[in-house]
Design an enzyme around this catalytic site. Structure first.
Site, PDB file in Angstrom:
ATOM      1  N   CYS A   2     -35.100  21.723   2.762  1.00 35.39           N
ATOM      2  CA  CYS A   2     -36.329  21.931   1.992  1.00 35.39           C
ATOM      3  C   CYS A   2     -36.338  23.273   1.275  1.00 35.39           C
ATOM      4  O   CYS A   2     -35.758  24.247   1.759  1.00 35.39           O
ATOM      5  CB  CYS A   2     -37.534  21.880   2.914  1.00 35.39           C
ATOM      6  SG  CYS A   2     -37.570  20.459   3.977  1.00 35.39           S
ATOM      7  N   ARG A  27     -30.124  22.592  -2.709  1.00 31.10           N
ATOM      8  CA  ARG A  27     -30.224  22.592  -1.246  1.00 31.10           C
ATOM      9  C   ARG A  27     -30.361  21.181  -0.686  1.00 31.10           C
ATOM     10  O   ARG A  27     -30.197  20.980   0.510  1.00 31.10           O
ATOM     11  CB  ARG A  27     -31.422  23.440  -0.814  1.00 31.10           C
ATOM     12  CG  ARG A  27     -31.300  24.897  -1.222  1.00 31.10           C
ATOM     13  CD  ARG A  27     -32.602  25.628  -1.031  1.00 31.10           C
ATOM     14  NE  ARG A  27     -32.959  25.681   0.370  1.00 31.10           N
ATOM     15  CZ  ARG A  27     -32.702  26.695   1.160  1.00 31.10           C
ATOM     16  NH1 ARG A  27     -32.090  27.754   0.703  1.00 31.10           N
ATOM     17  NH2 ARG A  27     -33.076  26.678   2.425  1.00 31.10           N
ATOM     18  N   TRP A  75     -36.847  17.628   2.398  1.00 38.39           N
ATOM     19  CA  TRP A  75     -35.719  16.866   2.934  1.00 38.39           C
ATOM     20  C   TRP A  75     -36.257  16.242   4.222  1.00 38.39           C
ATOM     21  O   TRP A  75     -36.532  16.950   5.186  1.00 38.39           O
ATOM     22  CB  TRP A  75     -34.553  17.809   3.211  1.00 38.39           C
ATOM     23  CG  TRP A  75     -33.267  17.129   3.576  1.00 38.39           C
ATOM     24  CD1 TRP A  75     -32.359  16.597   2.711  1.00 38.39           C
ATOM     25  CD2 TRP A  75     -32.726  16.937   4.889  1.00 38.39           C
ATOM     26  NE1 TRP A  75     -31.290  16.082   3.406  1.00 38.39           N
ATOM     27  CE2 TRP A  75     -31.492  16.274   4.751  1.00 38.39           C
ATOM     28  CE3 TRP A  75     -33.168  17.252   6.174  1.00 38.39           C
ATOM     29  CZ2 TRP A  75     -30.696  15.925   5.831  1.00 38.39           C
ATOM     30  CZ3 TRP A  75     -32.381  16.906   7.256  1.00 38.39           C
ATOM     31  CH2 TRP A  75     -31.153  16.250   7.073  1.00 38.39           C
ATOM     32  N   ASN A  99     -41.197  24.789   5.617  1.00 36.77           N
ATOM     33  CA  ASN A  99     -39.798  24.476   5.953  1.00 36.77           C
ATOM     34  C   ASN A  99     -39.638  24.669   7.455  1.00 36.77           C
ATOM     35  O   ASN A  99     -40.209  25.606   8.016  1.00 36.77           O
ATOM     36  CB  ASN A  99     -38.836  25.453   5.266  1.00 36.77           C
ATOM     37  CG  ASN A  99     -38.662  25.142   3.798  1.00 36.77           C
ATOM     38  OD1 ASN A  99     -39.212  24.178   3.298  1.00 36.77           O
ATOM     39  ND2 ASN A  99     -37.892  25.981   3.125  1.00 36.77           N
ATOM     40  N   GLY A 100     -38.816  23.831   8.076  1.00 36.98           N
ATOM     41  CA  GLY A 100     -38.595  23.989   9.519  1.00 36.98           C
ATOM     42  C   GLY A 100     -39.151  22.798  10.274  1.00 36.98           C
ATOM     43  O   GLY A 100     -39.488  21.759   9.680  1.00 36.98           O
ATOM     44  N   GLU A 482     -10.574  19.422   6.732  1.00 33.40           N
ATOM     45  CA  GLU A 482     -11.426  19.838   5.613  1.00 33.40           C
ATOM     46  C   GLU A 482     -11.308  18.853   4.438  1.00 33.40           C
ATOM     47  O   GLU A 482     -12.312  18.527   3.798  1.00 33.40           O
ATOM     48  CB  GLU A 482     -11.039  21.271   5.189  1.00 33.40           C
ATOM     49  CG  GLU A 482     -11.660  21.785   3.910  1.00 33.40           C
ATOM     50  CD  GLU A 482     -13.181  21.823   3.889  1.00 33.40           C
ATOM     51  OE1 GLU A 482     -13.816  21.619   4.937  1.00 33.40           O
ATOM     52  OE2 GLU A 482     -13.746  22.031   2.802  1.00 33.40           O
ATOM     53  N   LYS A 486     -14.453  16.787   2.829  1.00 35.58           N
ATOM     54  CA  LYS A 486     -14.812  16.894   1.414  1.00 35.58           C
ATOM     55  C   LYS A 486     -14.898  15.517   0.777  1.00 35.58           C
ATOM     56  O   LYS A 486     -15.823  15.215   0.059  1.00 35.58           O
ATOM     57  CB  LYS A 486     -13.774  17.767   0.701  1.00 35.58           C
ATOM     58  CG  LYS A 486     -14.270  18.646  -0.347  1.00 35.58           C
ATOM     59  CD  LYS A 486     -14.889  19.965   0.101  1.00 35.58           C
ATOM     60  CE  LYS A 486     -15.933  19.867   1.164  1.00 35.58           C
ATOM     61  NZ  LYS A 486     -16.214  21.123   1.818  1.00 35.58           N
ATOM     62  N   GLU A 489     -18.000  13.514   2.085  1.00 28.95           N
ATOM     63  CA  GLU A 489     -19.278  14.080   1.638  1.00 28.95           C
ATOM     64  C   GLU A 489     -19.668  13.647   0.233  1.00 28.95           C
ATOM     65  O   GLU A 489     -20.825  13.340  -0.022  1.00 28.95           O
ATOM     66  CB  GLU A 489     -19.180  15.612   1.581  1.00 28.95           C
ATOM     67  CG  GLU A 489     -19.459  16.325   2.863  1.00 28.95           C
ATOM     68  CD  GLU A 489     -19.530  17.815   2.632  1.00 28.95           C
ATOM     69  OE1 GLU A 489     -20.552  18.400   2.978  1.00 28.95           O
ATOM     70  OE2 GLU A 489     -18.565  18.400   2.101  1.00 28.95           O
ATOM     71  N   HIS A 505      -1.584   8.155  19.031  1.00 24.99           N
ATOM     72  CA  HIS A 505      -2.539   8.118  20.144  1.00 24.99           C
ATOM     73  C   HIS A 505      -3.817   7.373  19.781  1.00 24.99           C
ATOM     74  O   HIS A 505      -4.825   7.515  20.465  1.00 24.99           O
ATOM     75  CB  HIS A 505      -2.847   9.549  20.604  1.00 24.99           C
ATOM     76  CG  HIS A 505      -1.622  10.272  21.057  1.00 24.99           C
ATOM     77  ND1 HIS A 505      -1.036  10.021  22.275  1.00 24.99           N
ATOM     78  CD2 HIS A 505      -0.844  11.186  20.437  1.00 24.99           C
ATOM     79  CE1 HIS A 505       0.057  10.776  22.395  1.00 24.99           C
ATOM     80  NE2 HIS A 505       0.191  11.488  21.289  1.00 24.99           N
ATOM     81  N   LYS A 603     -27.754  21.738   1.493  1.00 23.02           N
ATOM     82  CA  LYS A 603     -26.827  22.866   1.375  1.00 23.02           C
ATOM     83  C   LYS A 603     -26.952  23.799   2.561  1.00 23.02           C
ATOM     84  O   LYS A 603     -25.965  24.327   3.057  1.00 23.02           O
ATOM     85  CB  LYS A 603     -27.113  23.622   0.075  1.00 23.02           C
ATOM     86  CG  LYS A 603     -26.169  24.797  -0.195  1.00 23.02           C
ATOM     87  CD  LYS A 603     -24.761  24.309  -0.444  1.00 23.02           C
ATOM     88  CE  LYS A 603     -23.767  25.428  -0.627  1.00 23.02           C
ATOM     89  NZ  LYS A 603     -22.380  24.952  -0.514  1.00 23.02           N
TER      90      LYS A 603
HETATM   91  C1  AGP Z   1     -19.501  21.700   3.522  1.00 24.52           C
HETATM   92  O1  AGP Z   1     -18.992  21.019   2.443  1.00 24.52           O
HETATM   93  C2  AGP Z   1     -20.689  21.138   4.131  1.00 24.52           C
HETATM   94  N1  AGP Z   1     -21.709  20.804   3.224  1.00 24.52           N
HETATM   95  C3  AGP Z   1     -21.137  21.679   5.466  1.00 24.52           C
HETATM   96  O2  AGP Z   1     -20.225  21.192   6.375  1.00 24.52           O
HETATM   97  C4  AGP Z   1     -21.293  23.201   5.648  1.00 24.52           C
HETATM   98  O3  AGP Z   1     -20.052  23.825   5.601  1.00 24.52           O
HETATM   99  C5  AGP Z   1     -21.990  23.467   6.997  1.00 24.52           C
HETATM  100  O4  AGP Z   1     -23.266  22.903   6.958  1.00 24.52           O
HETATM  101  C6  AGP Z   1     -22.080  24.935   7.335  1.00 24.52           C
HETATM  102  O5  AGP Z   1     -22.881  25.615   6.428  1.00 24.52           O
HETATM  103  P1  AGP Z   1     -22.903  27.186   6.394  1.00 24.52           P
HETATM  104  O6  AGP Z   1     -21.545  27.650   6.017  1.00 24.52           O
HETATM  105  O7  AGP Z   1     -23.933  27.512   5.358  1.00 24.52           O
HETATM  106  O8  AGP Z   1     -23.284  27.670   7.757  1.00 24.52           O
END
Ligand code: AGP
Length: 608
Positions: A2, A27, A75, A99-100, A482, A486, A489, A505, A603
């Site tokens: 949010c 965000r 959100w 927010n929260g 990673e 990516k 996501e 395994h 974000k």
């Molecule tokens: C990365 O592409 C993600 N959107 C997510 O995993 C992110 O890295 C994670 O939420 C951690 O965020 P931060 O680095 O702001 O703590």
């Protein structure tokens, strides 16, 4: 997650609120709204589901004229994505954005039988609680303070009321809020990017602080309403950094600008001639560095993978230091034990991730020093750590983290070099690390330039698949994790990362012609073993893409091979990762997805 914006000043609040909310779009959100007060203190509220463009349509039909107001992008947490659940919420004369998460909202709701609830949200409960105390001589600030003393959970809030039409009441616990002090105006936001271009002068609220904001005054208090001295700070960055700069998407811009952002990360920290490295913000004496025996690295998602990659290097180059990499959401609830002489690296792009922040506090309580590897200047994690370094990647707008990952890894590698030096590590290896780090921006530039068209073509070939496995060994293993993150996501293709040695395994059971596999293969000591994994997959009909630094002379059989030409011996995995970033980007574009704001993601994950 949010976003919040508030405005009180001489200009039309609606314009500033909408502009601010647009700056916070990155965000992640699913509905938006604003509430304002007109010249006669009549309240107006507009809310809509979907993008801010939808809210603008509502406002175009009935514009708001007032000079004070609050805005929010939601959100969803409590209750679905509906107009009624969108903020601002109203209870009596109280308008509120939040927010929260209010954890005890059900308990509080049960006591508020006078209020007719219109939403499923915890925020409306808080608005009603504030309203229940906004009686007689109580001011809005009195009512807010009283209500917040009963709340369990996290909040960043702005409230206003037609009864006190010149002020916004702002409070924070666990969810960031920044009060920007402009000329004849005060702008509040949950993220400094919404303030850029309006003012550089701001007060970052700390947990447990409340501010009564008017056009030309900020009255800062604690929750007992005792006065606190405000310390204005300068906001870093500029409005240009949060533009697309000619690219179609922020994500592509952020991938392509890595040579520059990485240069900023490294600047002044590497001395190639002497083969040494320094991170000023760690403020540890050589003796203190020598005494470190255990490093715990904490993060979530991409930040966790950056830590995992760094841990491989720390182990390689620092004798006698044990490294442990942990997922913040797990670690915070584990009965963990920190041996004597432990330090923690808290890795976070946003500096606001709730689980990572909780770990920071737990570790600190157990007496270990905590150091931040953070991108956002002035963020909560950066403010609470004992020391550390900013990674200086600049604002990362796209939800998927790319340039921050690269800069996080580089910063932790400098830490590794410092640690190795203090622990009597091999001087030649430290010097090699310094040389490769120094050359990394140029190597990334070369890789991006030569390989972007190749990755685009590959994306066209594989964009219709529904499943993928990413594989790697040694330092290429965190890179595989990673790469899979990516892809999933932003393309929504189901992708999993595995250590190549784990194939037998379990995951090899999945391999058939409907899957494709991305193998990150490094030349060097584990080359043959990695090729073994590749052959096993191909023997079962799997389609394989190989990303490698192996020269043509090393024979590889795969459906597609992307070879990068580099003399690197240590940092090749970071180059391979840039290929994965490009691949994920182009696949997402080919599938017609919202690349910068992928569905369901935020974000900055400021709630658990
Ligand atoms: C990365 O592409 C993600 N959107 C997510 O995993 C992110 O890295 C994670 O939420 C951690 O965020 P931060 O680095 O702001 O703590």
């Amino acid at each position: 997650m949010c976003g919040i914006v508030g405005y009180v000043g001489k200009k039309t609040a609606q314009d500033i609120l909408i502009n601010g909310l647009k700056r916070l779009e990155y965000r992640g959100y699913d509905s938006a709204g604003i509430a304002t007060l007109d010249e006669d203190a009549n309240p107006h509220c507009a809310r809509s589901v979907g993008k801010i463009a939808e809210l603008e349509k509502v406002l175009a039909a009935k514009p708001h004229e007032g000079k004070i107001g609050i805005g929010h992008t939601r959100w969803a947490t409590h209750g679905g994505v509906t107009v009624n659940n969108a903020h601002p919420h109203r209870a009596g004369d109280v308008f509120l954005v939040h927010n929260g998460i209010i954890e005890n909202y059900k308990e509080l709701k049960a006591k508020l039988s006078d209020h007719e609830f219109k939403s499923d949200t915890d925020t409306e409960v808080l608005a009603a609680l504030i309203d229940s105390y906004y009686k007689g001589k109580a001011t809005l600030a009195d009512a807010v303070a009283k209500a917040l003393s009963e709340v369990r959970g996290t909040y960043g809030i702005i409230a206003f009321s037609p009864r006190e039409p010149e002020q916004l009441v702002v409070a924070r616990f666990g969810s960031p809020l920044i009060v920007g002090l402009g000329k004849d105006e005060t702008i509040i936001a949950s993220d400094a990017s919404a303030l850029l271009g309006y003012t550089r002068n701001a007060i970052y609220l700390n947990d447990g602080e409340l501010a009564i904001c008017t056009r030309d005054d900020i009255d800062l208090r604690n929750l007992k309403l005792e006065s606190i001295k405000a310390k204005p700070e300068e906001i870093q960055g500029d409005a240009e950094q949060i533009q697309k700069g000619g690219y179609d998407h922020f994500l592509l811009k952020e991938i392509m600008e890595q040579p520059t952002t990485l240069h900023n990360t490294l600047s002044g920290r590497i001395n190639v001639k002497q083969g040494t490295m320094r991170l000023g913000g760690f403020n540890l004496t050589p003796k203190e560095l020598r005494e470190i025996e255990h490093v715990v690295i904490v993060g979530c998602g991409t930040a966790y993978y950056a830590g995992l990659l760094a841990s491989y290097y720390i182990e390689q180059i620092v004798p006698d230091v044990t490294t442990e990499v942990v997922i913040a959401s797990e670690y915070r609830y584990r009965s963990f034990h920190l041996p004597k002489h432990s330090v923690a690296l808290i890795v976070s792009q946003s500096g606001e991730t709730a689980d990572t922040l909780a770990c920071l506090r737990e570790i600190k309580q157990r007496g270990a020093k905590v150091f931040g590897i953070v991108n956002v200047v002035g963020s909560t994690i950066a403010r609470e750590v004992d020391g550390g370094s900013y990674v200086y990647a600049g604002p990362e707008i796209s939800v998927a983290s790319t340039k921050a990952f690269t800069s996080q890894v580089a910063t932790m590698l400098i830490f590794a070099g410092m640690l190795s030096e203090a622990h009597g590590g091999n001087r030649e290896t430290i010097a090699k690390l310094a040389t490769e780090l120094d050359a990394l921006p140029d190597e990334i530039a070369k890789t991006l330039e030569t390989c972007a068209p190749i990755m685009k073509e590959l994306a066209g070939k594989y964009c219709k698949y529904d499943d993928a496995l990413y594989l790697g060994r040694d330092t290429a293993f965190p890179i595989a994790l990673e790469g899979a993150l990516k892809l999933k996501e932003i393309s929504y293709i189901h992708a999993e990362g595995y250590a190549t040695g784990e194939l037998k395994h379990g995951p090899i059971a999945l391999v058939d012609s409907t899957y494709f596999e991305v193998f990150n293969i490094l030349k060097g000591r584990l080359f043959e073993k990695s090729i073994g994994g590749l052959q096993e997959v191909r023997a079962r009909g799997g389609k394989a893409i190989v990303l490698t630094d192996a020269p043509e002379s090393l024979d590889i059989e795969a459906d597609d091979i992307v070879r990068i030409d580099t003399k690197f011996e240590l940092l090749t995995p970071i180059l391979l990762n840039t290929l994965q970033q490009l691949f994920a980007y182009y696949v997402a574009v080919a599938r017609g997805n919202d690349v910068d704001q992928p569905r369901n993601l935020a974000k900055s994950v400021t709630v658990e």
